[in-house]
Design a protein around this motif. Structure first.
Motif, PDB file in Angstrom:
ATOM      1  N   ASP A  74       0.828  -1.200   0.000  1.00  0.00           N
ATOM      2  CA  ASP A  74       0.000   0.000   0.000  1.00  0.00           C
ATOM      3  C   ASP A  74       0.873   1.264   0.000  1.00  0.00           C
ATOM      4  N   TYR A  76       0.350   4.083   1.152  1.00  0.00           N
ATOM      5  CA  TYR A  76       0.241   4.815   2.421  1.00  0.00           C
ATOM      6  C   TYR A  76       1.406   4.509   3.366  1.00  0.00           C
ATOM      7  N   LYS A  79       4.066   7.175   3.521  1.00  0.00           N
ATOM      8  CA  LYS A  79       3.704   8.331   4.354  1.00  0.00           C
ATOM      9  C   LYS A  79       3.939   8.011   5.826  1.00  0.00           C
ATOM     10  N   GLN A  80       3.607   6.786   6.223  1.00  0.00           N
ATOM     11  CA  GLN A  80       3.836   6.379   7.608  1.00  0.00           C
ATOM     12  C   GLN A  80       5.328   6.382   7.945  1.00  0.00           C
TER      13      GLN A  80
END
Length: 176
Positions: A74, A76, A79-80
């Protein structure tokens, strides 16, 4: 007495038998390799197999902040990593190492992450000549266990470090 009775009983029991000639081959036992020797061989194999200097991956470099994620992961997660949502459990400092030493240490780190079930690790490249800082992400993306990497946030080393996520056999570990 008791021993003589036992001996005579034994002689009576084996009466009429003949001695067997020992002609079986008994192989000599090779000494077992130490765990450190086995680990060293595995690291060397990983280093030679995964970390090619000629491979040039398509890394996303945004304002000189390197990042990468495997296609099946993913987006995302990058970003984490950038925000510092993952805390590294293992740290590798590559200051002052040659390229070959750095390759070996990277292989060791990935093996240690697998063995200890560590999901996030930090690799401190430092600034210096930037040779390792430039090359390390290019090596890491070649290893199938590395699922993502990103320039470390300030609290984990900033521009002088890279956070990596290592695939674990249990998918539940990703949700830590």
């Amino acid at each position: 007495m008791m021993q003589e009775d036992d001996l005579s009983l034994f002689r009576d029991a084996i009466k009429g038998t003949k001695k067997i000639k020992q002609d079986t081959f008994v192989p000599t036992v090779q000494p077992r390799k130490k765990v450190s020797e086995i680990r060293e061989l595995k690291e060397k194999a990983d280093t030679l197999f995964y970390f090619s200097d000629e491979y040039e991956p398509l890394l996303t470099e945004e304002n000189e902040k390197v990042r990468y994620r495997r296609e099946d992961i993913d987006p995302y997660i990058l970003k984490q990593l950038r925000r510092g949502d993952f805390s590294p459990e293992l740290f590798l400092d590559l200051h002052g190492l040659t390229r070959e030493q750095a390759k070996k240490e990277l292989a060791s780190l990935i093996l240690a992450c697998e063995k200890e079930r560590v999901y996030c690790a930090s690799i401190m490249t430092g600034y210096g000549t930037r040779a390792l800082k430039y090359q390390i992400p290019r090596w890491l993306v070649q290893h199938p266990k590395v699922i993502a990497l990103h320039q470390a946030p300030r609290e984990w080393g900033g521009d002088a470090a890279i956070l990596i996520l290592i695939e674990q056999t249990d998918r539940d570990l990703i949700m830590r």
